[in-house]
Design a protein around this motif. Structure first.
Motif, PDB file in Angstrom:
ATOM      1  N   ILE A  82      74.909  16.666  72.334  1.00 53.96           N
ATOM      2  CA  ILE A  82      73.802  15.942  71.697  1.00 53.96           C
ATOM      3  C   ILE A  82      73.008  15.192  72.768  1.00 53.96           C
ATOM      4  N   GLY A  83      73.721  14.566  73.687  1.00 57.13           N
ATOM      5  CA  GLY A  83      73.058  13.826  74.754  1.00 57.13           C
ATOM      6  C   GLY A  83      72.217  14.722  75.648  1.00 57.13           C
ATOM      7  N   PHE A  84      72.758  15.875  76.007  1.00 57.80           N
ATOM      8  CA  PHE A  84      72.021  16.806  76.868  1.00 57.80           C
ATOM      9  C   PHE A  84      70.726  17.258  76.204  1.00 57.80           C
ATOM     10  N   GLU A  85      70.811  17.664  74.943  1.00 58.88           N
ATOM     11  CA  GLU A  85      69.616  18.142  74.248  1.00 58.88           C
ATOM     12  C   GLU A  85      68.625  17.000  73.986  1.00 58.88           C
ATOM     13  N   THR A  86      69.138  15.783  73.848  1.00 62.37           N
ATOM     14  CA  THR A  86      68.246  14.622  73.709  1.00 62.37           C
ATOM     15  C   THR A  86      67.466  14.404  74.999  1.00 62.37           C
ATOM     16  N   ILE A  87      68.122  14.585  76.133  1.00 58.95           N
ATOM     17  CA  ILE A  87      67.433  14.441  77.418  1.00 58.95           C
ATOM     18  C   ILE A  87      66.367  15.521  77.577  1.00 58.95           C
ATOM     19  N   VAL A  88      66.689  16.746  77.178  1.00 60.75           N
ATOM     20  CA  VAL A  88      65.697  17.823  77.217  1.00 60.75           C
ATOM     21  C   VAL A  88      64.447  17.408  76.433  1.00 60.75           C
ATOM     22  N   LYS A  89      64.671  16.815  75.254  1.00 61.75           N
ATOM     23  CA  LYS A  89      63.553  16.391  74.415  1.00 61.75           C
ATOM     24  C   LYS A  89      62.816  15.203  75.034  1.00 61.75           C
ATOM     25  N   LEU A  90      63.556  14.249  75.576  1.00 60.13           N
ATOM     26  CA  LEU A  90      62.927  13.088  76.212  1.00 60.13           C
ATOM     27  C   LEU A  90      62.047  13.515  77.381  1.00 60.13           C
ATOM     28  N   GLU A  91      62.598  14.366  78.240  1.00 61.01           N
ATOM     29  CA  GLU A  91      61.846  14.794  79.414  1.00 61.01           C
ATOM     30  C   GLU A  91      60.622  15.617  79.038  1.00 61.01           C
ATOM     31  N   LYS A 171      67.568  23.154  81.982  1.00 65.50           N
ATOM     32  CA  LYS A 171      67.874  22.258  83.086  1.00 65.50           C
ATOM     33  C   LYS A 171      67.165  20.930  82.853  1.00 65.50           C
ATOM     34  N   ILE A 172      67.830  19.847  83.265  1.00 63.75           N
ATOM     35  CA  ILE A 172      67.222  18.526  83.183  1.00 63.75           C
ATOM     36  C   ILE A 172      66.974  18.006  84.598  1.00 63.75           C
ATOM     37  N   ARG A 173      66.193  16.942  84.691  1.00 66.65           N
ATOM     38  CA  ARG A 173      65.880  16.378  86.000  1.00 66.65           C
ATOM     39  C   ARG A 173      66.779  15.190  86.346  1.00 66.65           C
ATOM     40  N   ALA A 174      67.581  14.760  85.401  1.00 65.67           N
ATOM     41  CA  ALA A 174      68.491  13.639  85.636  1.00 65.67           C
ATOM     42  C   ALA A 174      69.719  14.088  86.427  1.00 65.67           C
ATOM     43  N   ASP A 175      70.287  13.161  87.194  1.00 68.70           N
ATOM     44  CA  ASP A 175      71.593  13.417  87.806  1.00 68.70           C
ATOM     45  C   ASP A 175      72.637  13.553  86.701  1.00 68.70           C
ATOM     46  N   ILE A 176      73.606  14.421  86.909  1.00 66.07           N
ATOM     47  CA  ILE A 176      74.685  14.593  85.934  1.00 66.07           C
ATOM     48  C   ILE A 176      76.009  14.148  86.545  1.00 66.07           C
ATOM     49  N   TYR A 177      76.731  13.328  85.798  1.00 59.99           N
ATOM     50  CA  TYR A 177      78.076  12.898  86.171  1.00 59.99           C
ATOM     51  C   TYR A 177      79.045  13.499  85.153  1.00 59.99           C
ATOM     52  N   VAL A 178      79.883  14.413  85.593  1.00 59.61           N
ATOM     53  CA  VAL A 178      80.789  15.124  84.686  1.00 59.61           C
ATOM     54  C   VAL A 178      82.174  14.495  84.773  1.00 59.61           C
ATOM     55  N   LEU A 179      82.678  13.993  83.656  1.00 62.57           N
ATOM     56  CA  LEU A 179      83.991  13.364  83.586  1.00 62.57           C
ATOM     57  C   LEU A 179      84.899  14.236  82.724  1.00 62.57           C
ATOM     58  N   TYR A 180      86.095  14.505  83.206  1.00 64.59           N
ATOM     59  CA  TYR A 180      86.971  15.421  82.471  1.00 64.59           C
ATOM     60  C   TYR A 180      88.442  15.062  82.683  1.00 64.59           C
ATOM     61  N   GLY A 181      89.257  15.376  81.685  1.00 65.97           N
ATOM     62  CA  GLY A 181      90.686  15.140  81.772  1.00 65.97           C
ATOM     63  C   GLY A 181      91.389  16.316  82.404  1.00 65.97           C
ATOM     64  N   ASN A 182      92.383  16.053  83.243  1.00 65.55           N
ATOM     65  CA  ASN A 182      93.064  17.145  83.938  1.00 65.55           C
ATOM     66  C   ASN A 182      93.976  17.954  83.023  1.00 65.55           C
ATOM     67  N   MET A 183      94.165  17.505  81.788  1.00 64.79           N
ATOM     68  CA  MET A 183      94.960  18.272  80.829  1.00 64.79           C
ATOM     69  C   MET A 183      94.121  18.728  79.634  1.00 64.79           C
TER      70      MET A 183
END
Length: 230
Positions: A82-91, A171-183
């Motif tokens: 939802i956040g990614f597609e919101t950024i697409v719309k914002l940009e 593609k968006i123009r914002a920096d992306i920070y990807v956070l993920y669990g190792n399991m």
């Protein structure tokens, strides 16, 4: 002012981000977003389509942003899409987003085969959610919890199912920070987020399963603090 708009995971409410506050510096202004039909908006209707959620989040951000504000968006699991597609719309409408924190999900371009639960029982669906670490046996067997929670989580899953029917390569123009669990299930395919930004893409591994945030609020907050200092 640096504003961080935070979207919860499927079935979650804005309060999943409340514990972050104690670890944030004074440059971070946290705006947890309450999606429809839960929390303080529990009497509002469920979303019919994925785009309804995007439009809702977009409106909230626009209504709470001034020209001088720096926009940052964080989404967890379903919230990351939802956040990614919101950024697409914002940009596309002329807004600049500084950063996007995508937590606990693979990129929109990844092919994800989701199980169609339309023919399955409520119990089978809840067992799947339990495997991800989202609910306990005690909660699953609580009648009040099931009555309030099940329609929301199941509807959110339908939104996810709708979204994942097609791979997406925006593609968006914002920096992306990807956070993920190792399991977590997303661990092995996480690098494809690089394909979705014209800017930089960073990766941060956490100890835990799909809901790694629950045991890592301090480390999670450090990402917000780092962004606010950049």
């Amino acid at each position: 002012m640096q504003k961080f708009f935070c979207i919860p995971y499927a079935g979650g409410s804005s309060n999943i981000y409340t514990p972050l506050q104690q670890f944030l510096n004074n440059k971070v202004n946290l705006f947890p977003i309450e999606l429809s039909a839960r929390g303080s908006r529990i009497r509002e209707p469920l979303y019919k389509h994925f785009t309804d959620a995007v439009d809702d989040v977009y409106k909230y951000i626009i209504d709470n942003t001034d020209q001088s504000d720096e926009i940052n968006i964080c989404g967890y699991s379903l919230g990351s899409l939802i956040g990614f597609e919101t950024i697409v719309k914002l940009e596309s409408n002329g807004f600049r987003v500084k950063s996007f924190i995508a937590a606990a999900n693979v990129a929109p371009s990844e092919e994800v085969k989701l199980k169609d639960y339309s023919e399955n029982s409520e119990q089978e669906f809840m067992d799947e959610i339990k495997e991800l670490g989202g609910v306990t046996d005690e909660l699953i067997n609580n009648k009040i919890f099931k009555r309030l929670y099940y329609p929301v989580i199941y509807n959110d899953y339908k939104l996810l199912f709708e979204y994942r029917r097609n791979r997406r390569f925006n593609k968006i123009r914002a920096d992306i920070y990807v956070l993920y669990g190792n399991m977590d299930f997303s661990h092995s395919n996480i690098q494809s987020w690089k394909l979705h930004t014209h800017a930089k893409c960073y990766f941060e591994e956490f100890e835990g399963n799909h809901f790694f945030i629950n045991n890592n609020y301090k480390k999670f907050a450090e990402v917000f603090n780092e962004i606010s200092e950049s």
